[in-house]
Design a protein around this motif. Structure first.
Motif, PDB file in Angstrom:
ATOM      1  N   THR B 124      99.420  40.510 -53.617  1.00  0.00           N
ATOM      2  CA  THR B 124      98.349  40.851 -52.689  1.00  0.00           C
ATOM      3  C   THR B 124      97.640  39.593 -52.203  1.00  0.00           C
ATOM      4  N   LEU B 125      97.489  38.644 -53.105  1.00  0.00           N
ATOM      5  CA  LEU B 125      96.884  37.373 -52.710  1.00  0.00           C
ATOM      6  C   LEU B 125      97.672  36.750 -51.556  1.00  0.00           C
ATOM      7  N   GLY B 126      99.001  36.809 -51.653  1.00  0.00           N
ATOM      8  CA  GLY B 126      99.837  36.275 -50.586  1.00  0.00           C
ATOM      9  C   GLY B 126      99.477  36.902 -49.244  1.00  0.00           C
ATOM     10  N   TRP B 127      99.310  38.218 -49.253  1.00  0.00           N
ATOM     11  CA  TRP B 127      98.959  38.878 -47.985  1.00  0.00           C
ATOM     12  C   TRP B 127      97.553  38.525 -47.552  1.00  0.00           C
ATOM     13  N   ALA B 128      96.651  38.375 -48.496  1.00  0.00           N
ATOM     14  CA  ALA B 128      95.287  38.005 -48.132  1.00  0.00           C
ATOM     15  C   ALA B 128      95.294  36.644 -47.439  1.00  0.00           C
TER      16      ALA B 128
END
Ligand SMILES: Nc1ncnc2c1ncn2[C@@H]1O[C@H](COP(=O)(O)OP(=O)(O)O)[C@@H](O)[C@H]1O
Ligand SMILES: [Mg+2]
Lengths: 354, 291, 265
Positions: B124-128
């Motif tokens: 999710t961090l990657g998408w953030a």
């Protein structure tokens, strides 16, 4: 008394009767086959002898000792399974040594016996390989060596050759038989292949629906089947229903749909309904009208060493087998006479349930 | 296996599963029952917090308040959208994998399944980082002059759907892949030899046979989306609350445990209801195929 | 085998890009030298990797997660093995029901487990204890462990065990010398999958982790909800690297798809 003795051995799975009242005696050193169609209870019988299945009723004796309640690990039997059941995480050597290890046999003797047994099955050079590195036939021989190395009282083989190719299977039959002769180990072979059973055994025990149908030497069982089932299971048979008309001098006249069969018989009274049967290879062709019955060839199949004919007759279809002698044979559609000797006609009881 | 006395061999399977059974009853059943009971308690800050008793107050609140309706509806819509995209993208991808040479197949499999082993927080961090208002996508597009102002993805349904599809699509691929593995390779050739075009083979022969895989994959994706927490929390925040984040806020924010418990119980019931009825449906529909 | 069309290959390329983009981006950003999220345009810097080591918060959480994964995977596997033996080898009343019960945590959303475990652990006074965390994690990973162990036992040729017994081995020796070595691959696979599942779990752990017993994913989650900085990116990148190594090893020995098929419901 005999070496291995099964007494009224019975196994029920719930309501289902898998094995019913099996009585069997096996002599020391004898090679006996349990033969029967799939599902007739052969494996269950063998598993009871081995101790993996508890009999519902009956007893098992080895050398006059009742072993019915003994754990499998205490019975000292050698077992070879259809799936080989090798220990895949151990080398061939360790597989074979396993049983000796369980008997706390010292290293040196263990080593010697492993090598000795492996050379018996021609695998002494493979001791340090793993089972997966061996072919099916070789794996089966490892399984055999593993069972034999402990000098088992009885060797139990459950369809040991059925996973092998036809050619290797024949070689293994011969090899297995010769090893057994050499060691003199009492052996029970389970198989559904009648030719395998006949080729290897001293006696065969034919099973049907959980019961023993007949126990005899192979040739005798083939020539003198005790009932219709055995007659048809050990090779092909032309079987017809008939009625005993009269008996004189041990020869009966049996009427089947209007055709009279003569047969040796001193069992059945006149008036009994029976089956008469003649094996296909015991029938010869002759001029129409000169044999016992006439018919016409409906199909003809060439099998290399022999011919198989189907012949339509008034009382039904006959199968006739003739050796290929190189000469031309009768063609399809031809009328022929069928001839056989009364010595070749077997009279069998009617199945009462049918 | 070997002969034991009858009582021992009857007791043995129970003895063997006893450790797990004890643990499950102690640490799984009891907590769930506690939550169930808690959902009937009431919460009153003025009277010292949680009051035990029996009241349907929490359920009536959740079921009547339009604030909660919106959250449940949003969660449902989100789950549907994610499932649909996973089916539309995951099924063809699994089929493409199926047709690859084994070397490429295993490389692609690693790329698709590997992320499953990475914590969902990291993914999710990657998408953030990618979709934030000064995230890489926006910065790149602006630097290239393709857009004048940032596209809003963070804290939107679109961003959430993208990230959740990414998180859950491996399950879809895996499930269809498993179904494809069972497919007899000769069946496709047989279809073609009978004169069917590739497309017809796909539609009439392959698709019906992998349908159970697609359906069970959808079920996994749907259920996991409906109860997803970390991704909606990070990418949706307070603005796009879903059921799981709402329960979290009730528990750790407002400390209204009974209300949080009621939401949790409703989520659990909905989950079980959907899973069992869906399974029933699949079983009925594919009963013959499984026999 | 049929060939993929060019269109299919393009689709595949886009799909893989989609799958890898977020991970690749994290790994790139982690090497920035700046104090905010940006691509390392002016050279790769290890500044933020060094920063992790100066942050005991994350280091402690990392160790806690490692130990937690270790303990819970080991417990889960060691109770899954006997249970699987019971399921694979015996027909008994309630077999199907018990099996469904053991798999049922899969049907319960982690958030529900989280709130339930929170009340439970608070009630019995185990909130904030390591053992409390371990037990809750065992519940979460048991279904995965059970499935992999069970499938390796069911796939076992039982006649090898019969053969060992007939050669004189006692029940215990059969288990130790034959059964166990033969199911070890499945058991190890179950352990690894359990470990990873425990190590990655965040939703349930958010509830049961106390300030003194916080797992790495929970700490990262809490950090991200406050700020997204290069530090969290470098930490994530490190996790990605470690995971890649584990994954390659797993794939080598088992095939990733075989292990992960157990992960679906
Ligand atoms: N454990 C069991 N439970 C119930 N039925 C069994 C069991 N084992 C064998 N049977 C049944 O007993 C019959 C005989 O089986 P088996 O001895 O394996 O036959 P064979 O080896 O002659 O093919 C079969 O019909 C089989 O289905
Ligand atoms: Mg059998």
């Amino acid at each position: 008394m005999s070496f291995l003795h099964l007494e009224g051995l019975t196994k029920h799975f719930g309501d289902f009767v898998a094995v019913e009242e099996v009585n069997l005696t096996v002599e020391k050193g004898e090679f006996i086959s349990l033969l029967g169609p799939s599902g007739c209870g052969k494996t269950t019988t063998l598993q009871m002898i081995a101790g993996f299945v508890n009999p519902t009723k009956g007893k098992i004796f080895i050398d006059n000792q009742d072993i019915t309640e003994l754990k499998p690990s205490k019975r000292n039997l050698g077992i070879v399974f259809q799936s080989y059941a090798l220990f895949h995480h151990m080398t061939i050597h360790d597989n074979v040594a396993f049983g000796l290890e369980m008997r706390n046999i010292n290293k040196a003797e263990c080593q010697e016996r492993v090598i000795e047994t492996l050379s018996l099955v021609h695998l002494e050079d493979f001791a340090h390989r793993f089972p997966r590195e061996l072919s099916g036939g070789q794996q089966q021989r490892v399984a055999l060596a593993r069972a034999l190395v402990i000098n088992p009282e009885v060797l139990l083989l459950d369809e040991p050759l059925s996973a092998l190719d036809a050619k290797i299977r024949e070689d293994m039959q011969i090899e297995l038989r010769s090893i057994q002769r050499r060691l003199g180990t009492t052996t029970i072979l389970v198989t559904h292949d009648q030719s395998e059973a006949m080729a290897m055994s001293d006696r065969i025990a034919v099973m049907n629906n959980g019961r023993l149908a007949q126990v005899d030497r192979p040739h005798r069982a083939y020539e003198h089947p005790g009932d219709n089932f055995v007659s048809n299971f050990l090779g092909k048979s032309n079987t017809f229903k008939g009625q005993v008309k009269d008996v004189s001098d041990g020869t009966a006249r049996i009427n089947a749909s209007g055709v009279d069969f003569l047969a040796r018989n001193d069992l059945f009274e006149p008036g009994t309904t029976v089956n008469v049967s003649v094996r296909p290879e015991k029938i010869q062709f002759c001029e129409p009208g000169k044999g016992q019955i006439d018919g016409s060839i409906s199909t003809r199949i060439f099998l290399g060493n022999q011919w198989v004919f189907q012949v339509d007759s008034d009382i039904g279809e006959f199968v006739v087998v003739g050796q290929n002698t190189g000469r031309e044979v009768v063609e399809e559609g031809h009328k022929v006479g069928l001839n056989w000797s009364e010595r070749e006609v077997r009279v069998l009881p009617m199945e009462n349930q049918a | 296996m070997s002969q034991q006395s009858d009582t021992l061999s009857t007791a043995r399977p129970y003895l063997l599963s006893a450790p797990a059974l004890l643990l499950y009853v102690g640490v799984f059943m009891i907590p769930l029952i506690m939550t169930f009971m808690l959902s009937f308690y009431t919460f009153d800050i003025t009277r010292g917090g949680i009051l035990s008793g029996f009241s349907l107050e929490n359920y009536t609140e959740v079921l009547s308040d339009s604030y909660f309706h919106k959250i449940f509806l949003r969660t449902f819509v989100l789950s549907i959208l994610v499932t649909v995209f996973c089916v539309l993208l995951g099924t063809p991808e699994a089929y493409i994998l199926h047709n690859m040479s084994s070397r490429w197949k295993s490389i692609c499999m690693l790329a698709i399944l590997g992320p499953l082993l990475v914590s969902v927080v990291v993914r999710t961090l990657g998408w953030a980082i990618l979709i934030g208002s000064d995230g890489l996508i926006n910065n790149t597009l602006m630097a290239l002059g393709l857009i004048d102002e940032p596209i809003k993805l963070m804290f939107t349904m679109t961003g959430l759907v993208i990230a959740l599809v990414h998180v859950l699509i491996p399950f879809m691929v895996l499930s269809v892949w498993a179904a494809l593995q069972k497919l007899d390779p000769m069946v496709e050739s047989a279809g073609q030899s009978l004169g069917a075009s590739s497309f017809t083979v796909l539609r009439k022969i392959v698709l019906p046979q992998i349908m159970p895989g697609v359906l069970s994959g959808s079920l996994i994706v749907f259920a996991l989306t409906a109860s997803a927490f970390a991704t909606p929390s990070i990418l949706g925040g307070r603005r796009l609350k879903v059921v799981a984040t709402t329960a979290y806020d009730e528990y750790l924010g407002t400390l209204n445990w009974p209300l949080g418990a009621a939401i949790a119980v409703l989520l659990l019931l909905a989950n079980i209801l959907i899973i069992t009825s869906y399974n029933k449906f699949i079983e009925r529909k594919y009963a013959q195929a499984f026999k | 085998m049929r060939k993929n069309t060019p269109l299919a290959l393009v689709f595949n390329a886009l799909f893989l890009t989609f799958m890898l983009a977020p991970l690749v981006v994290i790994c790139l950003v982690a090497f920035t030298s700046k104090g905010y999220i940006s691509l390392p345009t002016d050279g790769f810097s290890l500044r933020w990797f060094r920063a992790i080591l100066d942050n005991p918060h994350f280091i402690d959480a990392f160790y806690l997660s490692l130990m937690l994964g270790f303990a819970s995977a080991t417990i889960a596997v060691s109770i899954a093995v006997p249970a699987s033996l019971a399921f694979a080898r015996y027909k008994f009343t309630g077999r199907a029901a018990i099996m469904a019960f053991f798999l049922s945590p899969l049907m319960v959303p982690h958030i529900v487990l989280g709130v339930s475990f929170l009340s439970f652990l608070t009630k019995i006074g185990w909130y904030g204890s390591f053992m409390g965390l371990v037990f809750t994690h065992v519940i979460i990973i048991m279904p995965y462990a059970l499935r992999l162990v069970l499938s390796s036992i069911t796939g076992l040729d039982q006649s090898a065990e019969s053969a060992a017994a007939s050669l004189g081995a006692s029940n215990w020796v059969v288990f130790r010398r034959v059964t166990l070595p033969m199911i070890i691959p499945g058991v190890a696979g179950g352990w690894v999958l359990s470990f990873i599942t425990s190590f990655d779990e965040v939703t349930m752990s958010v509830f049961v982790a106390s300030p003194s017993t916080t797992t790495l994913p929970v700490r990262m989650y809490e950090h991200i909800t406050e700020t997204i900085d290069p530090l969290i990116a470098s930490l994530s990148a490190s996790l990605i690297f470690i995971t890649m190594i584990v994954m390659l090893i797993l794939d080598r020995f088992y095939g990733l798809d075989k292990i992960l098929v157990g992960k679906g419901k």
